[in-house]
Design an enzyme around this catalytic site. Structure first.
Site, PDB file in Angstrom:
ATOM      1  N   ILE A 129      32.818  19.665 -15.778  1.00 42.98           N
ATOM      2  CA  ILE A 129      33.540  20.679 -14.991  1.00 42.98           C
ATOM      3  C   ILE A 129      33.358  20.511 -13.491  1.00 42.98           C
ATOM      4  O   ILE A 129      34.007  21.179 -12.705  1.00 42.98           O
ATOM      5  CB  ILE A 129      33.118  22.121 -15.371  1.00 42.98           C
ATOM      6  CG1 ILE A 129      31.599  22.273 -15.325  1.00 42.98           C
ATOM      7  CG2 ILE A 129      33.690  22.509 -16.727  1.00 42.98           C
ATOM      8  CD1 ILE A 129      31.134  23.701 -15.505  1.00 42.98           C
ATOM      9  N   ARG A 153      31.776  17.739 -10.147  1.00 41.12           N
ATOM     10  CA  ARG A 153      31.112  16.510  -9.739  1.00 41.12           C
ATOM     11  C   ARG A 153      30.502  16.756  -8.380  1.00 41.12           C
ATOM     12  O   ARG A 153      31.066  17.445  -7.552  1.00 41.12           O
ATOM     13  CB  ARG A 153      32.149  15.389  -9.665  1.00 41.12           C
ATOM     14  CG  ARG A 153      31.548  14.050  -9.375  1.00 41.12           C
ATOM     15  CD  ARG A 153      32.264  12.969 -10.141  1.00 41.12           C
ATOM     16  NE  ARG A 153      32.082  13.120 -11.578  1.00 41.12           N
ATOM     17  CZ  ARG A 153      32.885  12.581 -12.486  1.00 41.12           C
ATOM     18  NH1 ARG A 153      33.932  11.908 -12.108  1.00 41.12           N
ATOM     19  NH2 ARG A 153      32.647  12.747 -13.764  1.00 41.12           N
ATOM     20  N   GLY A 154      29.303  16.231  -8.182  1.00 38.86           N
ATOM     21  CA  GLY A 154      28.663  16.354  -6.881  1.00 38.86           C
ATOM     22  C   GLY A 154      28.202  14.983  -6.452  1.00 38.86           C
ATOM     23  O   GLY A 154      28.459  13.991  -7.142  1.00 38.86           O
ATOM     24  N   PHE A 205      25.305  13.680  -6.412  1.00 40.88           N
ATOM     25  CA  PHE A 205      24.214  13.036  -7.145  1.00 40.88           C
ATOM     26  C   PHE A 205      24.352  13.133  -8.654  1.00 40.88           C
ATOM     27  O   PHE A 205      23.404  12.894  -9.389  1.00 40.88           O
ATOM     28  CB  PHE A 205      22.877  13.631  -6.706  1.00 40.88           C
ATOM     29  CG  PHE A 205      22.661  13.483  -5.236  1.00 40.88           C
ATOM     30  CD1 PHE A 205      22.333  12.260  -4.695  1.00 40.88           C
ATOM     31  CD2 PHE A 205      22.833  14.555  -4.387  1.00 40.88           C
ATOM     32  CE1 PHE A 205      22.162  12.105  -3.337  1.00 40.88           C
ATOM     33  CE2 PHE A 205      22.666  14.416  -3.026  1.00 40.88           C
ATOM     34  CZ  PHE A 205      22.328  13.190  -2.494  1.00 40.88           C
ATOM     35  N   GLY A 206      25.503  13.514  -9.118  1.00 41.12           N
ATOM     36  CA  GLY A 206      25.662  13.613 -10.559  1.00 41.12           C
ATOM     37  C   GLY A 206      26.827  14.502 -10.901  1.00 41.12           C
ATOM     38  O   GLY A 206      27.803  14.560 -10.152  1.00 41.12           O
ATOM     39  N   GLU A 207      26.721  15.168 -12.032  1.00 41.37           N
ATOM     40  CA  GLU A 207      27.853  15.986 -12.443  1.00 41.37           C
ATOM     41  C   GLU A 207      27.394  17.277 -13.097  1.00 41.37           C
ATOM     42  O   GLU A 207      26.218  17.462 -13.394  1.00 41.37           O
ATOM     43  CB  GLU A 207      28.759  15.190 -13.372  1.00 41.37           C
ATOM     44  CG  GLU A 207      28.061  14.734 -14.629  1.00 41.37           C
ATOM     45  CD  GLU A 207      28.931  13.802 -15.474  1.00 41.37           C
ATOM     46  OE1 GLU A 207      29.650  12.958 -14.893  1.00 41.37           O
ATOM     47  OE2 GLU A 207      28.882  13.922 -16.700  1.00 41.37           O
ATOM     48  N   VAL A 208      28.357  18.169 -13.320  1.00 44.55           N
ATOM     49  CA  VAL A 208      28.052  19.438 -13.966  1.00 44.55           C
ATOM     50  C   VAL A 208      28.914  19.520 -15.221  1.00 44.55           C
ATOM     51  O   VAL A 208      30.102  19.208 -15.177  1.00 44.55           O
ATOM     52  CB  VAL A 208      28.348  20.626 -13.019  1.00 44.55           C
ATOM     53  CG1 VAL A 208      28.081  21.946 -13.715  1.00 44.55           C
ATOM     54  CG2 VAL A 208      27.515  20.520 -11.748  1.00 44.55           C
ATOM     55  N   LYS A 268      23.640  20.914 -14.952  1.00 45.26           N
ATOM     56  CA  LYS A 268      23.791  20.016 -13.817  1.00 45.26           C
ATOM     57  C   LYS A 268      22.931  18.783 -14.085  1.00 45.26           C
ATOM     58  O   LYS A 268      21.751  18.917 -14.395  1.00 45.26           O
ATOM     59  CB  LYS A 268      23.329  20.718 -12.546  1.00 45.26           C
ATOM     60  CG  LYS A 268      23.576  19.945 -11.281  1.00 45.26           C
ATOM     61  CD  LYS A 268      23.575  20.902 -10.118  1.00 45.26           C
ATOM     62  CE  LYS A 268      23.533  20.196  -8.795  1.00 45.26           C
ATOM     63  NZ  LYS A 268      23.774  21.146  -7.707  1.00 45.26           N
ATOM     64  N   ASP A 322      23.301  24.753   3.696  1.00 43.79           N
ATOM     65  CA  ASP A 322      24.443  24.000   3.199  1.00 43.79           C
ATOM     66  C   ASP A 322      25.490  24.940   2.598  1.00 43.79           C
ATOM     67  O   ASP A 322      26.041  24.674   1.552  1.00 43.79           O
ATOM     68  CB  ASP A 322      23.970  22.973   2.157  1.00 43.79           C
ATOM     69  CG  ASP A 322      24.959  21.818   2.009  1.00 43.79           C
ATOM     70  OD1 ASP A 322      25.808  21.644   2.916  1.00 43.79           O
ATOM     71  OD2 ASP A 322      24.898  21.110   0.998  1.00 43.79           O
TER      72      ASP A 322
END
Ligand code: ATP
Ligand code: MG
Length: 434
Positions: free
Chosen positions: A95, A97-98, A100-103, A118, A212
């Site tokens: 659902i 994407r960031g 350093f990875g994904e959710v 996450k 942030d």
């Protein structure tokens, strides 16, 4: 509690002695943890009593609060006792994407409850040591206390990844909402900015600075209310937050002359086209970062209010004030905000809104909120806001959810191989689990 007693009998084999020592150590750890936990629990109970006393609650209200608190403690203990691992969850869908990875949306196999998981790839996080102990339990509890922060339940790791199990917020994130709409109305903006003011203030009160705040970190719950996504985890790892990244600014960089000359409609289109890519990159976007965060002279919690001003501008105008073709160019504009923070004449916004944006985005010494959050709450842009009950009242934009695992408010992401067994090493997963 130290365990004392007779030393192992000399007739024991070395192997047995080792086992006895190991057992002793394990038991000692177990009991000292238990005592520490008990003490922490008592402290939380005392804190609750103190807060209730200060608030002057009636007996009935106190009773309700106490039982809610006890429920939370029990849930926490239960979650802590179960040593969860990847195999306890079924992955339903990617659902988010960031950098350093994904959710993923996941379902716990035994209970059927859905959560957001996450996944952070350790190799992608530059300073690995920093994330070894991803969250102190204290932090998890602190966050669990706030209505304004995504609740985190559990974390575990294996050789490749860190996993955070959080509550699933089906409303999606503010970045996705802003990309769907050209702009928000002043009324909608008032609602989201007011809720985010309360959310930011709640973490400030806990002694955290977010640093942030940006639309991708503002999530919406099933009723459309705001929650801050887990904070401070990766911020320090992103290049956008580091001054060195901009130090060797190549002055012969093509200036974003074309960008500057676009009208606001085209600017908004270009911004939206590039936005998602920016969210996934490890560089991150400097668009929302306060100028003092880049400087060596230090910063304080007021930097979060600057970021909120940038978001408010974006909601009303359609793109953030310093957006450019490259992060370097954006950085220059942020540092030079006195000249670059302007309002396009072709997008009409109220004087009250303009004034508040300029009160958020200015030198931190003069910034709104410096004397306290009350100054922000009483600003005339927020006239009519019911600060006490805003979270219980209907949201500005309501969310339609058909089921507990409805992902219609999220964009489509292709399946990735981050959890594929070929990539995972199950034995090390077992060893490294906390
Ligand atoms: P950070 O923004 O802290 O650097 P990141 O970009 O890697 O980290 P997040 O922003 O937390 O990760 O998550 C990426 C996206 O995944 C969010 O923008 C949101 O769309 C989705 N997401 C994250 N957490 C949740 C959650 N608890 N419920 C629903 N969606 C979530
Ligand atoms: Mg993000």
């Amino acid at each position: 509690m130290a365990m004392t007693g007779s030393t192992p009998c000399s007739s024991m084999s070395n192997h047995t002695k080792e086992r006895v020592t190991m057992t002793k150590v394990t038991l000692e750890n177990f009991y000292s943890n238990l005592i520490a936990q008990h003490e922490e629990r008592e402290m939380r109970q005392k804190k609750l009593e103190k807060v209730m006393e200060e608030e002057g609650l009636k007996d009935e209200e106190k009773r309700l609060r106490r039982s809610a608190h006890a429920r939370k403690e029990t849930e926490f203990l239960r979650l802590k006792r179960t040593r969860l691992g990847l195999e306890d969850f079924e992955s339903l869908k990617v659902i988010g994407r960031g950098a350093f990875g994904e959710v993923r949306l996941v379902q716990k196999k035994d209970t059927g409850h859905v959560y957001a998981m996450k996944i952070l790839r350790k190799a992608d996080m530059l300073e690995k040591e920093q994330v070894g102990h991803i969250r102190a339990e204290r932090d998890i509890l602190v966050e669990a206390d706030s209505l304004w922060v995504v609740k985190m339940f559990y974390s575990f790791q294996d050789k490749l990844n860190l996993y955070l199990i959080m509550e699933f917020l089906p409303g999606g994130d503010m970045m996705t909402l802003l990309m769907k709409k050209d702009t928000l109305t002043e009324e909608e903006t008032q609602f989201y900015i007011a809720e985010t003011v309360l959310a930011i203030d709640s973490i400030h009160q806990l002694g955290f600075i977010h640093r942030d705040i940006k639309p991708d970190n503002l999530l919406l719950d099933s009723k459309g209310h705001v929650k801050l996504s887990d904070f401070g985890l990766c911020t320090g790892l992103k290049k956008a937050h580091r001054t060195e990244f901009y130090r060797n600014l190549n002055h012969s960089l093509p200036s974003d002359f074309t960008f500057q000359n676009m009208n606001s409609k085209r600017k908004a289109e270009t911004w939206k086209r590039n936005r998602r890519q920016l969210a996934f990159s490890t560089v991150g976007t400097p668009d929302y970062i306060a100028p003092e965060v880049f400087m060596q002279t230090g910063y304080n919690k007021l930097c979060d209010w600057w970021s909120l001003g940038v978001i408010m501008y974006e909601m009303l105008i359609g793109y953030p004030p310093f957006c450019s073709e490259t992060p370097q160019e954006t950085y220059k504009k942020v540092m030079n905000w006195k000249e670059t923070l302007t309002f396009p004449p072709e997008v009409p916004i109220s004087e009250k809104a303009k004034d508040l944006i300029l009160r958020f985005c200015c030198e931190w010494e003069h910034r709104i909120g410096a004397p306290g959050v009350e100054e922000i709450k009483s600003n005339s842009f927020f006239e009519g806001v019911d600060w006490e009950h805003i979270r219980e009242r209907p949201a500005a934009i309501s969310i339609e959810i058909k089921s507990i695992d409805d992902t219609s408010n999220f964009d489509e992401f292709p399946e990735s191989d981050i959890l594929k067994p070929t990539v995972l090493c199950p034995s090390s997963q077992e060893e490294e689990r906390k």
